[in-house]
Design a protein around this motif. Structure first.
Motif, PDB file in Angstrom:
ATOM      1  N   ASP A 128      -5.394   6.925  -4.532  1.00 12.22           N
ATOM      2  CA  ASP A 128      -5.036   6.642  -3.148  1.00 12.22           C
ATOM      3  C   ASP A 128      -5.941   7.380  -2.171  1.00 12.22           C
ATOM      4  OD1 ASP A 128      -3.794   9.268  -2.370  1.00 12.22           O
ATOM      5  OD2 ASP A 128      -2.461   8.747  -4.023  1.00 12.22           O
ATOM      6  N   VAL A 129      -5.740   7.075  -0.888  1.00 14.57           N
ATOM      7  CA  VAL A 129      -6.611   7.602   0.161  1.00 14.57           C
ATOM      8  C   VAL A 129      -6.593   9.131   0.198  1.00 14.57           C
ATOM      9  CG1 VAL A 129      -7.005   7.674   2.647  1.00 14.57           C
ATOM     10  CG2 VAL A 129      -6.404   5.520   1.552  1.00 14.57           C
ATOM     11  N   VAL A 183       4.178  -1.041   3.641  1.00 13.46           N
ATOM     12  CA  VAL A 183       3.813   0.338   3.331  1.00 13.46           C
ATOM     13  C   VAL A 183       4.993   1.023   2.660  1.00 13.46           C
ATOM     14  CG1 VAL A 183       3.026   2.546   4.260  1.00 13.46           C
ATOM     15  CG2 VAL A 183       2.269   0.408   5.329  1.00 13.46           C
ATOM     16  N   ALA A 214      -6.834   0.271  10.444  1.00 11.66           N
ATOM     17  CA  ALA A 214      -7.038   1.050   9.224  1.00 11.66           C
ATOM     18  C   ALA A 214      -6.451   2.450   9.358  1.00 11.66           C
ATOM     19  CB  ALA A 214      -8.524   1.125   8.890  1.00 11.66           C
ATOM     20  N   VAL A 223       0.842  -1.195   0.000  1.00 13.23           N
ATOM     21  CA  VAL A 223       0.000   0.000   0.000  1.00 13.23           C
ATOM     22  C   VAL A 223       0.877   1.244   0.000  1.00 13.23           C
ATOM     23  CG1 VAL A 223      -1.884  -1.178   1.200  1.00 13.23           C
ATOM     24  CG2 VAL A 223      -0.190   0.092   2.524  1.00 13.23           C
ATOM     25  N   MET A 271      -2.670   2.369   9.222  1.00 13.79           N
ATOM     26  CA  MET A 271      -2.172   2.102   7.879  1.00 13.79           C
ATOM     27  C   MET A 271      -2.233   3.372   7.029  1.00 13.79           C
ATOM     28  SD  MET A 271      -3.406  -0.841   5.166  1.00 13.79           S
ATOM     29  CE  MET A 271      -3.740  -1.998   6.476  1.00 13.79           C
ATOM     30  N   ILE A 272      -3.338   4.097   7.118  1.00 17.99           N
ATOM     31  CA  ILE A 272      -3.478   5.339   6.360  1.00 17.99           C
ATOM     32  C   ILE A 272      -2.421   6.353   6.789  1.00 17.99           C
ATOM     33  CG2 ILE A 272      -4.992   7.331   5.964  1.00 17.99           C
ATOM     34  CD1 ILE A 272      -7.360   5.349   6.151  1.00 17.99           C
ATOM     35  N   HIS A 323      -5.572   0.438  -2.955  1.00 13.48           N
ATOM     36  CA  HIS A 323      -5.772   1.656  -2.171  1.00 13.48           C
ATOM     37  C   HIS A 323      -6.914   1.475  -1.176  1.00 13.48           C
ATOM     38  CE1 HIS A 323      -3.926   3.653  -5.843  1.00 13.48           C
ATOM     39  NE2 HIS A 323      -3.121   3.948  -4.857  1.00 13.48           N
ATOM     40  N   ARG A 324      -7.622   0.365  -1.278  1.00 15.14           N
ATOM     41  CA  ARG A 324      -8.788   0.146  -0.424  1.00 15.14           C
ATOM     42  C   ARG A 324      -8.362  -0.543   0.864  1.00 15.14           C
ATOM     43  NH1 ARG A 324     -13.438  -1.569  -4.905  1.00 15.14           N
ATOM     44  NH2 ARG A 324     -13.384   0.412  -6.044  1.00 15.14           N
ATOM     45  N   VAL A 325      -8.216   0.246   1.902  1.00 15.50           N
ATOM     46  CA  VAL A 325      -7.690  -0.251   3.174  1.00 15.50           C
ATOM     47  C   VAL A 325      -8.590  -1.349   3.744  1.00 15.50           C
ATOM     48  CG1 VAL A 325      -7.163   0.417   5.556  1.00 15.50           C
ATOM     49  CG2 VAL A 325      -6.498   1.913   3.658  1.00 15.50           C
ATOM     50  N   LYS A 326      -9.886  -1.170   3.606  1.00 16.08           N
ATOM     51  CA  LYS A 326     -10.827  -2.181   4.120  1.00 16.08           C
ATOM     52  C   LYS A 326     -10.561  -3.544   3.479  1.00 16.08           C
ATOM     53  CE  LYS A 326     -15.783  -3.244   4.137  1.00 16.08           C
ATOM     54  NZ  LYS A 326     -17.125  -2.790   3.697  1.00 16.08           N
TER      55      LYS A 326
END
Length: 499
Positions: free
Chosen positions: A429-430, A215, A232, A39, A235-236, A201-204
């Protein structure tokens, strides 16, 4: 654990391009029989690292070991010979060949120079069935939707019996239902001992499917952790190097009178008898399983295909839209799902892409006003914080999130009353997701009507005022924001009786 348990061991990987260090001393190890997520924001180095792994780039320095054997890969064929397969986010198939021919491209069953077509079709059918993909092996690939093509790409990699499989944003075009089917096959592959590198990009999703996560940020490895020991939000924070607020913020807006109204519209094939309205200052969500007719509906409203029934009105005035030019003149803009295929002209710069829909307005006596052209692009580059802030930079050199901001800017330059967004945060990305939603929030705050198509239910529930769920080409009555839940949406999307 001994080294032999590692399917992949990349050490000290550095990759420099003229004036840019894309990777800096990255160590990356993946065990057999695990799903290892990678990620990071766009531009963090994920794609470069994977291109080193699949032989597209030679590392400037560092070593690569596959199953405890040091290897040198000079081209993708070398990686494939080692059992490494990559599923790209952007479709990498041949549109004029059939599904079956694409799945076994380069490895078609035959004898004495003759193709055994029945075996080709039956083997492809078995693989697609295992993936849960409802696709006819005989269909021409180019006639399929983006989501179906993505499933064929995954089937092609799976059919090659890989030791290591790399999936780059594999669910970016898939619905929740199709994602669940994909996860079942990934778990089976993992249990069979395959090493899976999962970029998302989907953390879930990462928290659902991965065993470990690495990371990356700014070309460097920040951390590798077991998935069980990370949240979560943590991680973000590691991905972006800062705290990120609500990724799907709901901006306050005053909802006014209806702007766009569609009544009983259909194209005779993909959707039928669809009615809804979207009001000034409102975000109307359009969701459902991929293949439910959402994109086809948006394209028909925009004039990319023909309506055979029903009426479309804008601010109370009936419209007759035959072409996208008619839609733009009427005040409707459409940001397509396939950003690279339909949203940008890659060889052009940011300025040229943004100016395309409004060249007539920028022209006098048949000549484009360069000063007006540059001023327009500069304004949107500044307003949308497009990075790098250089309107003369080729758009295909930008990250996915910045490309998407430029595509939205392109259509806003036409000053529409209604903006239709098809999967606006697909593959970004987030941090870029939050920026794009802030842009959408500003637009509805200024009174624009927005229709947003999305397969990501947290996104739909987070930003939409009302939601229409499509199933089999038909639309539900709009759900109010306070009525929304993932269970209710999925019931309407999958259950014929409930719909």
């Amino acid at each position: 654990m001994t080294e032999a348990h590692f399917a992949l061991d990349m050490r000290g990987i550095t990759k420099t391009f003229p004036g840019v260090k894309a990777l800096s001393n990255v160590n990356f190890r993946v065990k057999f029989g695990t799903v290892h997520a990678v990620v990071g924001e766009n531009g963090a180095g994920k794609s470069t690292l994977m291109k080193v792994l699949n032989g597209s780039y030679a590392p400037t320095s560092g070593t690569i070991r596959v199953a405890d054997k040091e290897v040198r890969m000079r081209r993708p064929a070398d990686a494939q010979a080692l059992g490494i397969r990559m599923v790209h986010q952007e479709i990498n198939l041949v549109p004029d060949l059939s599904v079956a021919e694409n799945v076994f491209l380069g490895r078609m069953p035959g004898r004495w120079g003759y193709l055994r077509r029945s075996e080709l079709v039956s083997r492809t059918q078995a693989i697609l069935a295992e993936l849960g993909a409802i696709v006819n092996p005989r269909d021409r690939l180019g006639d399929l939707s983006i989501s179906q093509q993505q499933l064929v790409e995954i089937a092609k990699a799976y059919a090659a019996n890989p030791r290591i499989i790399v999936l780059d944003e594999p669910t970016s075009s898939l619905s929740e239902h199709e994602t669940a089917a994909l996860f079942r096959i990934l778990r089976k592959m993992r249990d069979d001992g395959i090493a899976i590198v999962y970029i998302s990009h989907r953390v879930k999703e990462v928290l659902q499917i991965a065993d470990e996560v690495t990371v990356l940020r700014d070309g460097a490895m920040i951390e590798t952790r077991p998935i069980s020991g990370i949240t979560a939000s943590e991680m973000i924070r590691l991905m972006v190097g800062r705290e990120v607020g609500n990724v799907f913020p709901k901006s306050p807006a005053t909802i006014g009178a209806p702007v766009l109204r569609v009544e009983n519209i259909g194209d005779g094939t993909h959707f039928h008898d669809v009615s809804f309205e979207v009001r000034a200052g409102e975000i109307l969500g359009l969701t459902g399983l991929v293949g439910a007719g959402r994109t086809e509906l948006a394209q028909a409203i925009f004039g990319l295909s023909r309506l055979v029934e029903g009426t479309v009105t804008l601010n109370g005035r009936p419209l007759s839209i035959e072409t996208p030019a008619d839609a733009v003149r009427a005040g409707i803009a459409y940001v397509p799902e396939d950003r690279k295929g339909d949203g940008i002209i890659p060889e052009m710069c940011i300025r040229e892409n943004i100016s395309l829909p409004v060249l007539r307005k920028l022209s006098r006596i048949g000549r484009i006003s360069r000063s007006a052209d540059r001023a327009l692009a500069s304004e949107y580059v500044r307003q949308f914080a497009i990075s790098p802030p250089d309107g003369e930079r080729r758009i295909n050199l930008l990250s996915g999130g910045n490309q998407q901001k430029a595509v939205i800017a392109k259509w806003l330059a036409a000053k529409p009353s209604v903006l239709i967004l098809d999967e606006p945060t697909r593959g970004v990305d987030v941090g870029a997701k939050a920026e794009i939603h802030n842009i959408i929030g500003r637009l509805v705050g200024e009174g624009m009507a927005v229709v947003m198509i999305s397969s990501e239910l947290p996104e739909v529930m987070g930003v939409c005022d009302r939601v229409v769920v499509m199933r089999g080409g038909r639309a539900s009555a709009p759900l109010l924001r306070e009525e929304l839940s993932e269970e209710r949406i999925m019931t309407l999307a999958t259950d014929e009786e409930a719909a």
